[in-house]
Design a protein around this motif. Sequence first.
Motif, PDB file in Angstrom:
ATOM      1  N   PRO A  39       0.846  -1.209   0.000  1.00 37.16           N
ATOM      2  CA  PRO A  39       0.000   0.000   0.000  1.00 37.16           C
ATOM      3  C   PRO A  39       0.880   1.257   0.000  1.00 37.16           C
ATOM      4  O   PRO A  39       1.902   1.312   0.691  1.00 37.16           O
ATOM      5  CB  PRO A  39      -0.787  -0.107   1.311  1.00 37.16           C
ATOM      6  CG  PRO A  39      -0.709  -1.554   1.698  1.00 37.16           C
ATOM      7  CD  PRO A  39       0.626  -2.034   1.202  1.00 37.16           C
ATOM      8  N   SER A  80       5.942   9.290   1.515  1.00 42.79           N
ATOM      9  CA  SER A  80       6.838  10.112   2.344  1.00 42.79           C
ATOM     10  C   SER A  80       7.466   9.309   3.485  1.00 42.79           C
ATOM     11  O   SER A  80       8.110   9.890   4.366  1.00 42.79           O
ATOM     12  CB  SER A  80       6.077  11.314   2.905  1.00 42.79           C
ATOM     13  OG  SER A  80       5.101  10.875   3.829  1.00 42.79           O
ATOM     14  N   SER A 140       5.351  16.656   6.410  1.00 39.38           N
ATOM     15  CA  SER A 140       5.186  16.111   5.063  1.00 39.38           C
ATOM     16  C   SER A 140       3.781  16.368   4.511  1.00 39.38           C
ATOM     17  O   SER A 140       3.404  15.775   3.495  1.00 39.38           O
ATOM     18  CB  SER A 140       5.413  14.601   5.127  1.00 39.38           C
ATOM     19  OG  SER A 140       4.577  14.047   6.136  1.00 39.38           O
ATOM     20  N   THR A 154      -0.756  11.287   2.921  1.00 40.73           N
ATOM     21  CA  THR A 154      -2.202  11.067   2.778  1.00 40.73           C
ATOM     22  C   THR A 154      -2.857  10.663   4.101  1.00 40.73           C
ATOM     23  O   THR A 154      -2.177  10.181   5.020  1.00 40.73           O
ATOM     24  CB  THR A 154      -2.454   9.924   1.790  1.00 40.73           C
ATOM     25  OG1 THR A 154      -1.840   8.730   2.325  1.00 40.73           O
ATOM     26  CG2 THR A 154      -1.884  10.223   0.411  1.00 40.73           C
ATOM     27  N   HIS A 190       2.117  18.847  13.698  1.00 42.55           N
ATOM     28  CA  HIS A 190       2.767  19.901  14.481  1.00 42.55           C
ATOM     29  C   HIS A 190       1.741  21.021  14.528  1.00 42.55           C
ATOM     30  O   HIS A 190       1.061  21.259  13.616  1.00 42.55           O
ATOM     31  CB  HIS A 190       4.041  20.367  13.794  1.00 42.55           C
ATOM     32  CG  HIS A 190       5.011  19.241  13.620  1.00 42.55           C
ATOM     33  ND1 HIS A 190       6.074  19.035  14.458  1.00 42.55           N
ATOM     34  CD2 HIS A 190       5.039  18.244  12.727  1.00 42.55           C
ATOM     35  CE1 HIS A 190       6.728  17.963  14.078  1.00 42.55           C
ATOM     36  NE2 HIS A 190       6.126  17.459  13.024  1.00 42.55           N
TER      37      HIS A 190
HETATM   38  C1  FAD Z   1      10.009  15.741   4.890  1.00 41.78           C
HETATM   39  C2  FAD Z   1       9.261  14.801   5.763  1.00 41.78           C
HETATM   40  C3  FAD Z   1       8.669  15.276   6.919  1.00 41.78           C
HETATM   41  C4  FAD Z   1       7.945  14.406   7.734  1.00 41.78           C
HETATM   42  N1  FAD Z   1       7.318  14.915   8.828  1.00 41.78           N
HETATM   43  C5  FAD Z   1       6.520  14.114   9.571  1.00 41.78           C
HETATM   44  C6  FAD Z   1       5.785  14.655  10.663  1.00 41.78           C
HETATM   45  O1  FAD Z   1       5.846  15.837  10.947  1.00 41.78           O
HETATM   46  N2  FAD Z   1       4.998  13.809  11.365  1.00 41.78           N
HETATM   47  C7  FAD Z   1       4.896  12.491  11.041  1.00 41.78           C
HETATM   48  O2  FAD Z   1       4.151  11.782  11.690  1.00 41.78           O
HETATM   49  N3  FAD Z   1       5.598  11.966  10.022  1.00 41.78           N
HETATM   50  C8  FAD Z   1       6.392  12.731   9.275  1.00 41.78           C
HETATM   51  N4  FAD Z   1       7.077  12.204   8.212  1.00 41.78           N
HETATM   52  C9  FAD Z   1       6.934  10.771   7.909  1.00 41.78           C
HETATM   53  C10 FAD Z   1       5.764  10.462   6.936  1.00 41.78           C
HETATM   54  O3  FAD Z   1       5.366  11.627   6.261  1.00 41.78           O
HETATM   55  C11 FAD Z   1       4.581   9.865   7.683  1.00 41.78           C
HETATM   56  O4  FAD Z   1       4.924   8.568   8.104  1.00 41.78           O
HETATM   57  C12 FAD Z   1       3.279   9.834   6.871  1.00 41.78           C
HETATM   58  O5  FAD Z   1       2.219   9.484   7.727  1.00 41.78           O
HETATM   59  C13 FAD Z   1       3.297   8.867   5.702  1.00 41.78           C
HETATM   60  O6  FAD Z   1       2.167   9.122   4.897  1.00 41.78           O
HETATM   61  P1  FAD Z   1       2.165   8.743   3.347  1.00 41.78           P
HETATM   62  O7  FAD Z   1       0.786   8.970   2.825  1.00 41.78           O
HETATM   63  O8  FAD Z   1       3.250   9.428   2.638  1.00 41.78           O
HETATM   64  O9  FAD Z   1       2.437   7.179   3.415  1.00 41.78           O
HETATM   65  P2  FAD Z   1       3.505   6.312   2.629  1.00 41.78           P
HETATM   66  O10 FAD Z   1       4.860   6.833   2.831  1.00 41.78           O
HETATM   67  O11 FAD Z   1       3.054   6.114   1.232  1.00 41.78           O
HETATM   68  O12 FAD Z   1       3.356   4.937   3.418  1.00 41.78           O
HETATM   69  C14 FAD Z   1       3.774   4.844   4.761  1.00 41.78           C
HETATM   70  C15 FAD Z   1       3.320   3.492   5.328  1.00 41.78           C
HETATM   71  O13 FAD Z   1       1.908   3.451   5.384  1.00 41.78           O
HETATM   72  C16 FAD Z   1       1.386   2.407   4.565  1.00 41.78           C
HETATM   73  N5  FAD Z   1       0.188   2.949   3.899  1.00 41.78           N
HETATM   74  C17 FAD Z   1       0.088   4.092   3.180  1.00 41.78           C
HETATM   75  N6  FAD Z   1      -1.178   4.270   2.765  1.00 41.78           N
HETATM   76  C18 FAD Z   1      -1.888   3.217   3.224  1.00 41.78           C
HETATM   77  C19 FAD Z   1      -3.254   2.811   3.123  1.00 41.78           C
HETATM   78  N7  FAD Z   1      -4.160   3.526   2.462  1.00 41.78           N
HETATM   79  N8  FAD Z   1      -3.615   1.648   3.716  1.00 41.78           N
HETATM   80  C20 FAD Z   1      -2.733   0.896   4.397  1.00 41.78           C
HETATM   81  N9  FAD Z   1      -1.424   1.227   4.521  1.00 41.78           N
HETATM   82  C21 FAD Z   1      -1.018   2.372   3.943  1.00 41.78           C
HETATM   83  C22 FAD Z   1       2.513   2.038   3.617  1.00 41.78           C
HETATM   84  O14 FAD Z   1       2.421   0.701   3.187  1.00 41.78           O
HETATM   85  C23 FAD Z   1       3.738   2.304   4.473  1.00 41.78           C
HETATM   86  O15 FAD Z   1       3.998   1.222   5.323  1.00 41.78           O
HETATM   87  C24 FAD Z   1       7.831  13.040   7.393  1.00 41.78           C
HETATM   88  C25 FAD Z   1       8.439  12.579   6.218  1.00 41.78           C
HETATM   89  C26 FAD Z   1       9.147  13.444   5.413  1.00 41.78           C
HETATM   90  C27 FAD Z   1       9.771  12.933   4.153  1.00 41.78           C
END
Ligand code: FAD
Length: 533
Positions: A124, A129, A193, A198, A210
């Motif tokens: 998924p 991020s 992020s 999402t 934050h």
């Molecule tokens: C610049 C930067 C800043 C960040 N700042 C923060 C912050 O302030 N706070 C924070 O908590 N995190 C932060 N993060 C980490 C990251 O953004 C979080 O973990 C975020 O929640 C991931 O969301 P995503 O949609 O990008 O998921 P992805 O990166 O696409 O996936 C993350 C995980 O979730 C799973 N996943 C994604 N979507 C689904 C779905 N629909 N169903 C089941 N599983 C799913 C994936 O398989 C994976 O294991 C940061 C990252 C970066 C690069």
Amino acid sequence: MADRRSVWAWGMESREPSHEHLRDAARNLSARYGLSLEAAKPTKSGSLSLRRPRLSIPKALGTLCSTDTYDRAFHAYGHSFRDRVRKFRGQYPNPPDAVAYPREEADVTTLLDWCSSKGYAAIPFGGGSSVVGGVEPPEGYSGIVTIDMARMDRVIEIDKTSRAARIQAGALGPQIESQLKPDGLTLRHFPQSFEFSTLGGWIATRSAGHYATNHTHIDDFLESARMITPAGAWETFRLPGSGAGPSADRLVLGSEGILGVITEAWVRVQAAPRHRAAASVMFRSLTSASDAARAIAQAKLWPANCRVLDEGESQAAAGMDGGHALLVIAFESADVPQVDLMRQAIAIARDAGGRVDESDIMLAGGEKDQAGRPGPASIWRQSFIDMPYTWNTLLGLGLINDTFETAITWDRWPDFDHRVRGAVQDALNRVCGGGTVTCRITHVYPDGPAPYYTFTGMGRPGSELEMWAEIKQAAGDAVNSAGGTITHHHAVGRDHRPWYDKERPDLFASALRATKKTLDPRGILNPGVLIDP
Ligand SMILES: Cc1cc2nc3c(=O)[nH]c(=O)nc-3n(C[C@H](O)[C@H](O)[C@H](O)COP(=O)(O)OP(=O)(O)OC[C@H]3O[C@@H](n4cnc5c(N)ncnc54)[C@H](O)[C@@H]3O)c2cc1C
């Protein structure tokens, strides 16, 4: 061509720094720190050549799946330091064979059935991020299908009476806020992020926003969730609270894609704030600033933001002299003026030795000041969200620059900080011949802080990843042995497994394995994350 996400940098291709821009960054940093940095060239998506896809897509899934090189490269990694270096260098030994873009839940079911029947790993993917190897395909599978939720990005329903909204899991932060705005509502979950992560990713990783001392983790916003598993649909009741046994929502929260694909959720929303107050208070040390933060949290004033920057962070982020720590406090509300709360917080901070000029206290106003300019809260939030773009310019210079975060109870602070900082500094000295470690406290609870560390050292060209791994190992070991969690909000993924395995009870791991076996009998979903396949 339409703008699209960069394969190597944070943001869209249109915001990728040019080679000239990277060379400028190299020149400026070299002059400032007496180094001789040289900027390498990033690998462009057009020049990538990947392993051929190892699977053939059934006709019925043709409109959902792509085997395009750009799509496969973009979904091969998240955004950790290790990922960014490999993307910059164009190293893609194990990309997904196909990327699927479901339009509705039935598509998710069909995709999971296909992967289960063939034994393909299914990953998924939200915004990609992840900074913990959460979306990186595992080795040892004959096929890998990444399921990108981008097409499921709508706010479907709003319940204004209960202040809740039903939102599809693939909606990015800005898509959520722009769809809630016409109704005067907001989720106000702002991870750094935010732009490219999402709702589904937030729930799956238990992300922390934050501007968030009272509502921090997405857990606080979740009313009910819907998840498609290989064994069927999982949906919980919409409730403001419930004491009915172990919480089914809690199993979805933090499931990191190993139990099912979250497709939508009801989340608690709120009216957009109109009353705001903000201030920055200077302290002689991180310890006295964190004492003030503790006292404010324990007085239950619940500021929307209460963060502490150590001497190094306050110099870099707020242009201070490098000899003082900074406490940033902000309050906000849709209905209640925040002046009294801010006055009480300032009084507590002063009692703890803080210095603040009256001109640095903003006691009224909204997102914009009276002249229509953005207020401090929105300036802070925008610069915070823009920060990852500045990291783009550090890539390819040979620097080793990463962050890690944790949480610990107050009784072990600041000793915890000394131990962790000391271990990471020793590792930097050993591996890089020196470097810096700084700390900010991003979240404050009545019973403890969540410190966030940044380390930087000079790498040897070509050896950056091995050098980074040694420092990361030292950091994880120090956090674990000093009693902190391996992650307050970045999740576990594949990268934090060694320390997560020590932190969680063994019996809990067995229970999680048994749950996975029920929901995902063929073990296809995100193998290697949280537990062994
Ligand atoms: C610049 C930067 C800043 C960040 N700042 C923060 C912050 O302030 N706070 C924070 O908590 N995190 C932060 N993060 C980490 C990251 O953004 C979080 O973990 C975020 O929640 C991931 O969301 P995503 O949609 O990008 O998921 P992805 O990166 O696409 O996936 C993350 C995980 O979730 C799973 N996943 C994604 N979507 C689904 C779905 N629909 N169903 C089941 N599983 C799913 C994936 O398989 C994976 O294991 C940061 C990252 C970066 C690069």
